[in-house]
Design an enzyme around this catalytic site. Sequence first.
Site, PDB file in Angstrom:
ATOM      1  N   LYS A 123     -41.123 -35.803 -52.568  1.00 45.17           N
ATOM      2  CA  LYS A 123     -40.121 -36.715 -53.132  1.00 45.17           C
ATOM      3  C   LYS A 123     -39.697 -36.178 -54.508  1.00 45.17           C
ATOM      4  O   LYS A 123     -40.415 -35.390 -55.119  1.00 45.17           O
ATOM      5  CB  LYS A 123     -40.721 -38.114 -53.287  1.00 45.17           C
ATOM      6  CG  LYS A 123     -40.843 -38.831 -51.967  1.00 45.17           C
ATOM      7  CD  LYS A 123     -40.989 -40.315 -52.200  1.00 45.17           C
ATOM      8  CE  LYS A 123     -40.748 -41.079 -50.922  1.00 45.17           C
ATOM      9  NZ  LYS A 123     -40.881 -42.522 -51.121  1.00 45.17           N
ATOM     10  N   GLU A 124     -38.575 -36.658 -54.989  1.00 44.02           N
ATOM     11  CA  GLU A 124     -38.068 -36.214 -56.293  1.00 44.02           C
ATOM     12  C   GLU A 124     -39.094 -36.441 -57.405  1.00 44.02           C
ATOM     13  O   GLU A 124     -39.213 -35.673 -58.344  1.00 44.02           O
ATOM     14  CB  GLU A 124     -36.794 -36.992 -56.608  1.00 44.02           C
ATOM     15  CG  GLU A 124     -35.740 -36.164 -57.316  1.00 44.02           C
ATOM     16  CD  GLU A 124     -34.486 -36.966 -57.512  1.00 44.02           C
ATOM     17  OE1 GLU A 124     -34.167 -37.258 -58.663  1.00 44.02           O
ATOM     18  OE2 GLU A 124     -33.861 -37.336 -56.478  1.00 44.02           O
ATOM     19  N   GLU A 150     -49.654 -47.498 -40.722  1.00 46.80           N
ATOM     20  CA  GLU A 150     -49.189 -46.300 -41.427  1.00 46.80           C
ATOM     21  C   GLU A 150     -50.398 -45.493 -41.884  1.00 46.80           C
ATOM     22  O   GLU A 150     -51.277 -46.024 -42.563  1.00 46.80           O
ATOM     23  CB  GLU A 150     -48.325 -46.652 -42.643  1.00 46.80           C
ATOM     24  CG  GLU A 150     -47.715 -45.383 -43.231  1.00 46.80           C
ATOM     25  CD  GLU A 150     -47.075 -45.579 -44.600  1.00 46.80           C
ATOM     26  OE1 GLU A 150     -45.840 -45.498 -44.664  1.00 46.80           O
ATOM     27  OE2 GLU A 150     -47.810 -45.796 -45.572  1.00 46.80           O
TER      28      GLU A 150
HETATM   29  P1  0O2 Z   1     -47.984 -49.650 -51.858  1.00 45.64           P
HETATM   30  O1  0O2 Z   1     -48.250 -50.479 -53.062  1.00 45.64           O
HETATM   31  O2  0O2 Z   1     -48.812 -48.386 -51.813  1.00 45.64           O
HETATM   32  O3  0O2 Z   1     -48.071 -50.416 -50.580  1.00 45.64           O
HETATM   33  P2  0O2 Z   1     -40.442 -47.283 -44.571  1.00 45.64           P
HETATM   34  O4  0O2 Z   1     -41.940 -47.489 -44.451  1.00 45.64           O
HETATM   35  O5  0O2 Z   1     -39.935 -46.161 -43.715  1.00 45.64           O
HETATM   36  O6  0O2 Z   1     -39.696 -48.570 -44.374  1.00 45.64           O
HETATM   37  P3  0O2 Z   1     -41.054 -46.618 -47.259  1.00 45.64           P
HETATM   38  O7  0O2 Z   1     -41.908 -47.801 -47.506  1.00 45.64           O
HETATM   39  O8  0O2 Z   1     -40.280 -46.083 -48.434  1.00 45.64           O
HETATM   40  O9  0O2 Z   1     -40.098 -46.868 -46.061  1.00 45.64           O
HETATM   41  O10 0O2 Z   1     -41.951 -45.494 -46.598  1.00 45.64           O
HETATM   42  P4  0O2 Z   1     -42.734 -44.309 -47.212  1.00 45.64           P
HETATM   43  O11 0O2 Z   1     -41.849 -43.375 -47.923  1.00 45.64           O
HETATM   44  O12 0O2 Z   1     -43.521 -43.791 -46.053  1.00 45.64           O
HETATM   45  O13 0O2 Z   1     -43.671 -44.984 -48.322  1.00 45.64           O
HETATM   46  C1  0O2 Z   1     -44.682 -45.850 -47.966  1.00 45.64           C
HETATM   47  C2  0O2 Z   1     -45.832 -45.782 -48.930  1.00 45.64           C
HETATM   48  O14 0O2 Z   1     -46.073 -44.421 -49.342  1.00 45.64           O
HETATM   49  C3  0O2 Z   1     -45.637 -46.514 -50.239  1.00 45.64           C
HETATM   50  O15 0O2 Z   1     -45.890 -47.867 -50.064  1.00 45.64           O
HETATM   51  C4  0O2 Z   1     -46.677 -45.826 -51.129  1.00 45.64           C
HETATM   52  O16 0O2 Z   1     -47.997 -46.218 -50.791  1.00 45.64           O
HETATM   53  C5  0O2 Z   1     -46.505 -44.384 -50.694  1.00 45.64           C
HETATM   54  N1  0O2 Z   1     -45.457 -43.736 -51.518  1.00 45.64           N
HETATM   55  C6  0O2 Z   1     -44.223 -43.404 -51.116  1.00 45.64           C
HETATM   56  N2  0O2 Z   1     -43.539 -42.812 -52.117  1.00 45.64           N
HETATM   57  C7  0O2 Z   1     -44.369 -42.766 -53.177  1.00 45.64           C
HETATM   58  C8  0O2 Z   1     -44.233 -42.243 -54.519  1.00 45.64           C
HETATM   59  O17 0O2 Z   1     -43.205 -41.706 -54.936  1.00 45.64           O
HETATM   60  N3  0O2 Z   1     -45.334 -42.391 -55.337  1.00 45.64           N
HETATM   61  C9  0O2 Z   1     -46.503 -42.967 -54.914  1.00 45.64           C
HETATM   62  N4  0O2 Z   1     -47.513 -43.048 -55.780  1.00 45.64           N
HETATM   63  N5  0O2 Z   1     -46.642 -43.485 -53.661  1.00 45.64           N
HETATM   64  C10 0O2 Z   1     -45.592 -43.375 -52.806  1.00 45.64           C
HETATM   65  P5  0O2 Z   1     -45.314 -48.940 -51.122  1.00 45.64           P
HETATM   66  O18 0O2 Z   1     -45.001 -50.174 -50.383  1.00 45.64           O
HETATM   67  O19 0O2 Z   1     -44.181 -48.356 -51.898  1.00 45.64           O
HETATM   68  O20 0O2 Z   1     -46.490 -49.166 -52.106  1.00 45.64           O
END
Ligand code: 0O2
Length: 226
Positions: A123-124, A150
């Site tokens: 990611k960016e 997931e």
């Molecule tokens: P939390 O608090 O960990 O639960 P989609 O699932 O396809 O509808 P989403 O949710 O953007 O879309 O999917 P993605 O990209 O698979 O991200 C899901 C989870 O990956 C996030 O859940 C984070 O746990 C982790 N994640 C994704 N991008 C990042 C990032 O840039 N930094 C960090 N530290 N974690 C990331 P949540 O709900 O955002 O958070």
Amino acid sequence: MQDAIKNYEDVDSWKTIMFLYNAALKEVGTKLEILNDEFQHVHQYNPIEHIKTRIKTPESIVKKLKKYGYETSVENMIKYINDIAGVRIICSFTSDIYRLAGMIGNQSDLKVLSIKDYIKNPKESGYKSYHMLVAVPIFLSDSVVETKVEIQIRTVAMDFWASLEHKIYYKFEGHAPEYISQELVECAEMVSKLDEKMLLLNDAIQECLERERIREADEKAIDFGL
Ligand code: 0O2
């Protein structure tokens, strides 16, 4: 899963859903333990350092639904929130991640719904991890319910980075000062370099051990006059 929840107004439907997601976490957790044990049995090596599981909090579910522009409802939550049940697998090396992903994908009762490879395409922000969305069948007394889980697979170093970045993201509600975001991107590059180096070092160690094993085997063969 929608079919299993007959009445969305029913207070019990929330409990039923959480029961199903918890059951799915248990199923996946057991599968991973078996795969890790089998790997240890065959190769004398554990690809998994440790596993964390969690159920998303109701606050976090509501926040995500709002972010996507959906009304807060149990139906929408089941349909649109993919990471209510989450499993995080921490490995030592990047190669372990792909090995595990392959092993998980080969489980005939798991359906892989989607894959996001943030290792090949970070990611960016610098975030790196391998995400698999799977559907697990939960066998109830009178039905089978496909439940989404997931699975995030990452190295120890990637996990260290993601934990800190997550804290900073929440601290600044997604608007961290530019210099902090920049430093995080630099740290992510360092993490990638560290992972690469550790993998090369591990390969070199394995080669030394293999050479030693062959040398010992040759010596034994000479002792036996072979
Ligand atoms: P939390 O608090 O960990 O639960 P989609 O699932 O396809 O509808 P989403 O949710 O953007 O879309 O999917 P993605 O990209 O698979 O991200 C899901 C989870 O990956 C996030 O859940 C984070 O746990 C982790 N994640 C994704 N991008 C990042 C990032 O840039 N930094 C960090 N530290 N974690 C990331 P949540 O709900 O955002 O958070």
